[in-house]
Scaffold this motif. Structure first.
Motif, PDB file in Angstrom:
ATOM      1  N   LEU A  41      17.933 -13.502  33.891  1.00 28.51           N
ATOM      2  CA  LEU A  41      17.197 -14.712  33.556  1.00 28.51           C
ATOM      3  C   LEU A  41      17.019 -14.803  32.035  1.00 28.51           C
ATOM      4  CD1 LEU A  41      14.469 -14.616  36.354  1.00 28.51           C
ATOM      5  CD2 LEU A  41      16.563 -15.964  36.307  1.00 28.51           C
ATOM      6  N   PRO A  42      16.648 -15.982  31.511  1.00 29.48           N
ATOM      7  CA  PRO A  42      16.442 -16.116  30.059  1.00 29.48           C
ATOM      8  C   PRO A  42      15.431 -15.103  29.541  1.00 29.48           C
ATOM      9  CG  PRO A  42      16.474 -18.274  31.101  1.00 29.48           C
ATOM     10  CD  PRO A  42      16.494 -17.268  32.221  1.00 29.48           C
ATOM     11  N   THR A  43      15.713 -14.569  28.356  1.00 36.05           N
ATOM     12  CA  THR A  43      14.881 -13.496  27.800  1.00 36.05           C
ATOM     13  C   THR A  43      14.084 -13.935  26.585  1.00 36.05           C
ATOM     14  OG1 THR A  43      16.789 -12.776  26.499  1.00 36.05           O
ATOM     15  CG2 THR A  43      16.462 -11.720  28.624  1.00 36.05           C
ATOM     16  N   VAL A  44      14.033 -15.244  26.300  1.00 39.54           N
ATOM     17  CA  VAL A  44      13.350 -15.695  25.094  1.00 39.54           C
ATOM     18  C   VAL A  44      11.873 -15.328  25.118  1.00 39.54           C
ATOM     19  CG1 VAL A  44      12.883 -18.000  26.034  1.00 39.54           C
ATOM     20  CG2 VAL A  44      13.032 -17.674  23.558  1.00 39.54           C
ATOM     21  N   SER A  45      11.267 -15.315  26.306  1.00 34.87           N
ATOM     22  CA  SER A  45       9.837 -14.984  26.393  1.00 34.87           C
ATOM     23  C   SER A  45       9.575 -13.504  26.129  1.00 34.87           C
ATOM     24  CB  SER A  45       9.300 -15.344  27.782  1.00 34.87           C
ATOM     25  OG  SER A  45       9.931 -14.569  28.782  1.00 34.87           O
ATOM     26  N   MET A  46      10.618 -12.682  26.138  1.00 36.05           N
ATOM     27  CA  MET A  46      10.453 -11.248  25.950  1.00 36.05           C
ATOM     28  C   MET A  46      10.603 -10.822  24.494  1.00 36.05           C
ATOM     29  SD  MET A  46      12.855 -10.199  29.209  1.00 36.05           S
ATOM     30  CE  MET A  46      12.581  -8.451  29.038  1.00 36.05           C
ATOM     31  N   ILE A  47      11.053 -11.736  23.641  1.00 39.71           N
ATOM     32  CA  ILE A  47      11.392 -11.340  22.270  1.00 39.71           C
ATOM     33  C   ILE A  47      10.186 -10.793  21.519  1.00 39.71           C
ATOM     34  CG2 ILE A  47      12.112 -12.234  20.025  1.00 39.71           C
ATOM     35  CD1 ILE A  47      14.064 -14.049  21.459  1.00 39.71           C
ATOM     36  N   MET A  48       9.109 -11.558  21.475  1.00 37.52           N
ATOM     37  CA  MET A  48       7.960 -11.115  20.690  1.00 37.52           C
ATOM     38  C   MET A  48       7.278  -9.871  21.279  1.00 37.52           C
ATOM     39  SD  MET A  48       8.348 -13.091  18.253  1.00 37.52           S
ATOM     40  CE  MET A  48       6.927 -12.912  17.176  1.00 37.52           C
ATOM     41  N   PRO A  49       7.078  -9.778  22.613  1.00 39.18           N
ATOM     42  CA  PRO A  49       6.519  -8.526  23.148  1.00 39.18           C
ATOM     43  C   PRO A  49       7.406  -7.317  22.869  1.00 39.18           C
ATOM     44  CG  PRO A  49       6.318 -10.294  24.764  1.00 39.18           C
ATOM     45  CD  PRO A  49       7.170 -10.814  23.651  1.00 39.18           C
ATOM     46  N   LEU A  50       8.719  -7.480  22.985  1.00 37.33           N
ATOM     47  CA  LEU A  50       9.613  -6.346  22.736  1.00 37.33           C
ATOM     48  C   LEU A  50       9.624  -5.972  21.255  1.00 37.33           C
ATOM     49  CD1 LEU A  50      12.662  -7.172  25.050  1.00 37.33           C
ATOM     50  CD2 LEU A  50      10.846  -5.503  25.423  1.00 37.33           C
ATOM     51  N   HIS A  63       6.236 -17.699  20.597  1.00 39.12           N
ATOM     52  CA  HIS A  63       4.921 -17.386  21.159  1.00 39.12           C
ATOM     53  C   HIS A  63       4.608 -18.258  22.367  1.00 39.12           C
ATOM     54  CE1 HIS A  63       3.293 -15.351  17.249  1.00 39.12           C
ATOM     55  NE2 HIS A  63       3.943 -14.513  18.025  1.00 39.12           N
ATOM     56  N   MET A  64       4.961 -19.535  22.308  1.00 38.12           N
ATOM     57  CA  MET A  64       4.732 -20.416  23.457  1.00 38.12           C
ATOM     58  C   MET A  64       5.561 -19.971  24.665  1.00 38.12           C
ATOM     59  SD  MET A  64       4.496 -24.304  22.010  1.00 38.12           S
ATOM     60  CE  MET A  64       3.050 -24.881  21.107  1.00 38.12           C
ATOM     61  N   SER A  65       6.801 -19.582  24.414  1.00 36.85           N
ATOM     62  CA  SER A  65       7.647 -19.097  25.505  1.00 36.85           C
ATOM     63  C   SER A  65       7.040 -17.861  26.153  1.00 36.85           C
ATOM     64  CB  SER A  65       9.052 -18.766  24.972  1.00 36.85           C
ATOM     65  OG  SER A  65       9.652 -19.899  24.396  1.00 36.85           O
ATOM     66  N   THR A  66       6.474 -16.996  25.328  1.00 33.38           N
ATOM     67  CA  THR A  66       5.841 -15.792  25.861  1.00 33.38           C
ATOM     68  C   THR A  66       4.593 -16.144  26.669  1.00 33.38           C
ATOM     69  OG1 THR A  66       6.639 -14.538  23.949  1.00 33.38           O
ATOM     70  CG2 THR A  66       4.864 -13.558  25.252  1.00 33.38           C
ATOM     71  N   ALA A  67       3.799 -17.095  26.174  1.00 36.41           N
ATOM     72  CA  ALA A  67       2.558 -17.482  26.865  1.00 36.41           C
ATOM     73  C   ALA A  67       2.843 -18.089  28.230  1.00 36.41           C
ATOM     74  CB  ALA A  67       1.772 -18.471  26.012  1.00 36.41           C
ATOM     75  N   LEU A  68       4.001 -18.747  28.397  1.00 32.37           N
ATOM     76  CA  LEU A  68       4.342 -19.368  29.669  1.00 32.37           C
ATOM     77  C   LEU A  68       4.958 -18.387  30.659  1.00 32.37           C
ATOM     78  CD1 LEU A  68       5.833 -22.730  28.358  1.00 32.37           C
ATOM     79  CD2 LEU A  68       3.643 -22.390  29.520  1.00 32.37           C
ATOM     80  N   ASP A  69       5.217 -17.166  30.222  1.00 35.62           N
ATOM     81  CA  ASP A  69       5.730 -16.123  31.112  1.00 35.62           C
ATOM     82  C   ASP A  69       4.541 -15.374  31.701  1.00 35.62           C
ATOM     83  OD1 ASP A  69       6.850 -13.826  32.290  1.00 35.62           O
ATOM     84  OD2 ASP A  69       8.547 -13.877  30.906  1.00 35.62           O
ATOM     85  N   PRO A  70       4.363 -15.397  33.028  1.00 33.79           N
ATOM     86  CA  PRO A  70       3.190 -14.731  33.634  1.00 33.79           C
ATOM     87  C   PRO A  70       3.063 -13.264  33.265  1.00 33.79           C
ATOM     88  CG  PRO A  70       4.347 -16.076  35.254  1.00 33.79           C
ATOM     89  CD  PRO A  70       5.214 -16.049  34.035  1.00 33.79           C
ATOM     90  N   ARG A  71       4.165 -12.610  32.916  1.00 31.75           N
ATOM     91  CA  ARG A  71       4.098 -11.186  32.574  1.00 31.75           C
ATOM     92  C   ARG A  71       3.391 -10.934  31.250  1.00 31.75           C
ATOM     93  NH1 ARG A  71      10.413 -10.014  32.902  1.00 31.75           N
ATOM     94  NH2 ARG A  71      10.327 -11.975  31.730  1.00 31.75           N
ATOM     95  N   PHE A  72       3.421 -11.926  30.339  1.00 30.72           N
ATOM     96  CA  PHE A  72       2.898 -11.700  28.990  1.00 30.72           C
ATOM     97  C   PHE A  72       1.858 -12.741  28.574  1.00 30.72           C
ATOM     98  CE2 PHE A  72       7.583 -10.869  29.005  1.00 30.72           C
ATOM     99  CZ  PHE A  72       7.518  -9.492  29.115  1.00 30.72           C
TER     100      PHE A  72
END
Length: 515
Positions: free
Chosen positions: A412-421, A466-475
């Motif tokens: 799946l798309p990984t854009v939401s994982m960039i800032m946490p990683l 950051h918005m992409s990360t906030a919309l991911d339930p994991r982060f």
């Protein structure tokens, strides 16, 4: 007997005959040309259970009247038809009877090229070529033609030019029309670009689109892979991007188009020149570049060079490889081969070090074996300090290895994982008092390169990530941000939701409660 009574008896006789079971009639030979034979056949009798054709008598197929027949003389039959069946035309010659084809004959007949069956098979072969990326020459391969002859002997395989000039272009037009329609219905579209070089040193540029359907299904169609003959300048790459968007009728007026690229300066500038935003740089590529910076530290580079020489020796010498295998069995070590690293993939250097540490006892024992010791040139076994440094570096790079593996295997798309990683990597790279000088230098080189790839000065990109990360339930809790930044981010996110979906007030309330 009165005339009327005679007529009644005759009619009654015919009615009784018609009600009875019709007699068996044998067809005349095909060589009989007279048209009367379309209405007559020979009488059939059964004598002692044996079927016998009586060629001295014929039977009318219309009224089953039996007539005497003399070979070659059809006068009686013609007279009968004129008298009793005046509506039958007996002029002309007999039509040749149509025989029903036998199954073996039917299966030997070739399919017509325009038949539904043949066209279905031809199209299926075209789909096979497209999906499995088979060359047009596959239709000339002996194995492929044999397979088709077994599956459908009646099918005539078209020529290679027929597939290259007709079948595949037609399939492409069909798929392209459907894809253009799907992209026109998508509300938001993102693009991914990748420049690469074939084994024949031909440069290509691949562009992939990403969108979500109304049924929440992710589509990732590859729009094009085009050869790039001109110089890879930013202006030329920008023209390719804009031409692809225009060709596929992607709407640029009502929404921004994010583009994911590698970190090459020319493609980054090309995205900016084309007016796409934001430009998301591939995080796996960033990790690779940052890790290579760490591997480039002087002492680290020397260590890798020594290990690389040892590995290369065992790869090139069959005798050394056999001795190493014997030593592994003797020392009860896994029978693993040593790994040779690849300059463009940092994780291969990590794997090379890790495998060397696993097999160091077998490697040392093999290098000191008499059978290969005399062939060793310019190979130095690792000292205790080198082994300790390799073990420390493996621990330092574990986080980067984990991130690379995660990004490479994610579907799946990984854009939401960039800032946490990124935050995880930076935390793991913090220098401690127990770190050696080399380890500190490696960590410093990695951190310095990683921070510059996603600078805080690029507010549009950082806000998007950051918005992409906030919309991911994991982060969604955003633990790597302070309270002020987290609050500002959620406020901006809710404004975006209201901008595109003013009716989703209930959704915003839920977001507020959960955060």
């Amino acid at each position: 007997m009165p005339r009327d009574l005679g007529v009644s008896v005759t009619l009654g006789y015919y009615c009784v005959r018609r009600m009875a079971a019709p007699p068996e009639i044998a067809d005349p030979p095909d060589t009989f040309k007279s048209i009367v034979w379309e209405h007559f056949g020979f009488s059939v009798e059964y004598r002692n259970g044996i079927r016998v054709v009586d060629k001295a008598h014929t039977i009318c197929r219309n009224c089953f009247t039996k007539l005497t027949y003399m070979t070659g003389n059809t006068s009686n039959m013609q007279a009968h038809l004129r008298r009793h069946h005046p509506n039958i035309d007996i002029s002309g010659t007999r039509k040749k009877p149509q025989k029903q084809e036998t199954l073996p004959t039917a299966f030997r007949m070739k399919l017509q090229a325009n038949s539904d069956r043949a066209q279905t098979i031809t199209k299926a072969i075209g789909v096979f070529m497209a999906l499995d990326m088979q060359p047009f020459s596959v239709v000339e391969n002996d194995g492929f033609t044999h397979l088709l002859s077994v599956l459908e002997p009646r099918y005539q395989l078209p020529s290679r030019p027929h597939f290259s000039q007709n079948v595949l272009p037609h399939l492409y037009s069909e798929v392209k029309a459907k894809l253009v329609e799907d992209l026109s219905n998508a509300k938001f579209i993102a693009l991914t670009t990748d420049g690469w070089t074939s084994r024949a040193t031909q440069s290509f540029m691949t562009i992939t689109a990403h969108c979500i359907t109304d049924n929440w299904v992710i589509n990732n169609p590859v729009l094009q892979t085009r050869a790039v003959y001109e110089s890879h300048t930013s202006d030329h790459l920008s023209e390719i991007l804009q031409a692809a968007v225009a060709e596929w009728k992607i709407d640029r007026e009502n929404a921004t188009i994010p583009v994911t690229t590698d970190n090459a300066k020319n493609i980054v500038n090309a995205v900016e020149a084309a007016g796409f935003s934001p430009n998301i740089r591939c995080f796996a590529h960033i990790v690779n570049l940052a890790s290579q910076k760490g591997m480039g530290v002087n002492q680290m580079s020397q260590l890798l060079g020594r290990v690389r020489k040892v590995v290369t020796f065992f790869h090139r010498s069959t005798t050394a490889a056999a001795v190493l295998k014997d030593k592994q069995e003797m020392l009860h070590l896994p029978p693993h081969k040593l790994i040779q690293d690849v300059p463009t993939r940092w994780n291969s250097s990590y794997d090379m070090l890790e495998r060397y540490l696993e097999q160091q006892a077998a490697v040392f024992s093999a290098l000191t074996d008499r059978s290969i010791k005399r062939n060793i040139k310019d190979i130095v076994t690792l000292s205790d300090e080198d082994i300790k440094l390799a073990e420390d570096i493996i621990q330092v790079l574990k986080a980067l290895k984990m991130v690379t593996t995660l990004l490479s295997t994610e579907q799946l798309p990984t854009v939401s994982m960039i800032m946490p990683l990124k935050h995880t990597i930076l935390e793991s790279m913090k220098v401690s008092d127990t770190n050696t000088t080399v380890v500190k230098d490696v960590k410093s080189a990695i951190v310095s390169d990683l921070i510059n790839r996603y600078p805080e000065s690029d507010s549009i990109l950082v806000q998007f990530l950051h918005m992409s990360t906030a919309l991911d339930p994991r982060f969604k809790s955003l633990p790597f941000l302070d309270e002020t930044m987290r609050s500002n981010l959620f406020n901006s996110l809710m404004e975006k939701i209201l901008e595109y979906h003013p009716q989703q007030v209930f959704f915003i309330i839920i977001v507020l409660i959960q955060t």
